[in-house]
Scaffold this active site. Structure first.
Site, short mmCIF file in Angstrom:
data_model
loop_
_atom_site.label_atom_id
_atom_site.label_comp_id
_atom_site.label_asym_id
_atom_site.label_seq_id
_atom_site.Cartn_x
_atom_site.Cartn_y
_atom_site.Cartn_z
N ASP A 178 0.84 -1.19 0.00
CA ASP A 178 0.00 0.00 0.00
C ASP A 178 0.88 1.24 0.00
O ASP A 178 1.87 1.32 0.74
CB ASP A 178 -0.93 0.01 1.21
CG ASP A 178 -2.14 -0.90 1.02
OD1 ASP A 178 -2.17 -1.64 0.01
OD2 ASP A 178 -3.04 -0.88 1.88
N ARG A 206 -8.12 -4.93 -5.75
CA ARG A 206 -7.01 -3.98 -5.60
C ARG A 206 -5.75 -4.50 -6.29
O ARG A 206 -4.73 -4.75 -5.65
CB ARG A 206 -6.72 -3.66 -4.13
CG ARG A 206 -7.90 -3.09 -3.39
CD ARG A 206 -7.53 -2.68 -1.97
NE ARG A 206 -8.69 -2.15 -1.26
CZ ARG A 206 -8.67 -1.69 -0.01
NH1 ARG A 206 -7.53 -1.69 0.66
NH2 ARG A 206 -9.76 -1.24 0.56
#
Length: 326
Positions: A166, A219
């Site tokens: 991330d 994602r």
């Protein structure tokens, strides 16, 4: 005393592992000292990690934590299997390199408000959400994630584990290359919130090159506000969705392929504003691209061109090269 040919061959076989082991150690040290040669992490003076400092080898969590959080340039070689429950706050000017066959379980790496970090040839799995992402890059610059094997556990709840890589809070000049993302709910996020435009807009320049995504729920990646170049990526057996382009993100996707994936390969959802994508030589594998065309083109990239394998070649090449393969 006379030695038979068979005895001599046996002696050579017994003696040969030591030179081979020394050569392996020398190769590991040489690879651990390499600078980022690809994508956005070549910008802003480049990304060298701990190359200017000493090299240490760690075999346990305490030593890994102490080395990674220390001041000054340092190359850290991870040997063997290390497990625990921890979040390591990586300091600037660090290279963390995994020996072949090494592994890290349950330990997240938090790269926050630092610069010049390389995470390479690491196998990281099953990081509990309390310990953050497998690799979290937050308000940092010049970070290279390369040849990593990152996974979680789909048997538990979606929020039991966080992301694999991330990137948030205006992080800048990031390359994620040759990495194997697999068996996880949340692959990779760029931009943590629709409400963070003031910090993120104009930053978050990220390259994803030569990566393999397998059996990931979503994602892959999710992108807000960012400028992102995706090249030579292969997505196989995604569970829910692919590349989610949101909040004015500009994305260039080249020389890549989807296989056995749900309908939404390249799409926009769950934000007030769409993102944009230029899609060049991408085999959607029967899935769809519903994102408006953007403005990020190969000629607008500030770094040396990355050789395109071609959408027809990534399936045969990328699974064999991505991951802990150094």
């Amino acid at each position: 005393m006379r030695f038979t040919p068979l005895f001599l061959l046996a002696a050579v076989a017994i003696a040969s592992p030591a030179p081979d082991l020394n050569a392996r150690h020398e190769l590991t040290r040489r690879q651990a000292s390499e600078s980022c040669p690809i994508g956005y992490c070549t910008q802003n003076g480049g990304t060298t990690g701990g190359a200017a400092g000493d090299t240490v080898t760690v075999t346990n969590l305490a030593d890994l934590t102490e080395a990674a959080e220390s001041d000054g340039p340092l190359t850290i070689i991870v040997s063997g299997s290390i497990s625990g429950s921890a979040k390591i706050r990586v300091a600037s000017d660090k290279t963390i390199f995994g020996e072949s066959g090494s592994s890290i379980t349950g330990i997240g790496f938090y790269i926050r408000r630092v610069s010049n970090v390389i995470m390479r040839n690491l196998k990281i799995s099953k990081v509990d959400a309390d310990n953050g992402d497998a690799i979290g890059i937050d308000a940092s610059s010049n970070v290279w994630v390369d040849h990593c094997d990152l996974s979680g556990d789909l048997s538990g709840g979606k929020d039991d584990l966080d992301g694999l890589v991330d990137i948030s809070h205006g992080a800048e000049w990031i390359t994620v290359s040759n990495t194997y993302f697999h068996d996880h709910w949340k692959g990779s996020l760029i931009g943590h919130s629709d409400n963070n435009e003031d910090e993120d807009l104009g930053h978050l320049h990220v390259t994803y090159a030569n990566n393999y995504w397998y059996n990931v729920y979503s994602r892959t990646p999710l992108i807000r506000f960012a400028t992102v170049h995706i090249i030579n990526n292969y997505w196989d057996s995604l569970i829910d969705t692919g590349v989610n382009c949101r909040m004015d993100a500009q994305v260039l996707i080249q020389s890549s392929a989807f296989h056995n994936c749900p309908d939404r390969a390249i799409f926009f959802a769950d934000s007030d504003y769409t993102g944009y994508a230029v899609v060049d030589d991408v085999d959607l594998g029967g899935s769809s691209n519903s994102v408006p065309e953007g403005t990020l083109t190969p000629s607008s990239l500030p770094y040396a061109a990355i050789t395109a394998l071609g959408s027809g070649q990534v399936a045969s090449v990328i699974p064999g090269t991505a991951g802990q393969k150094l």
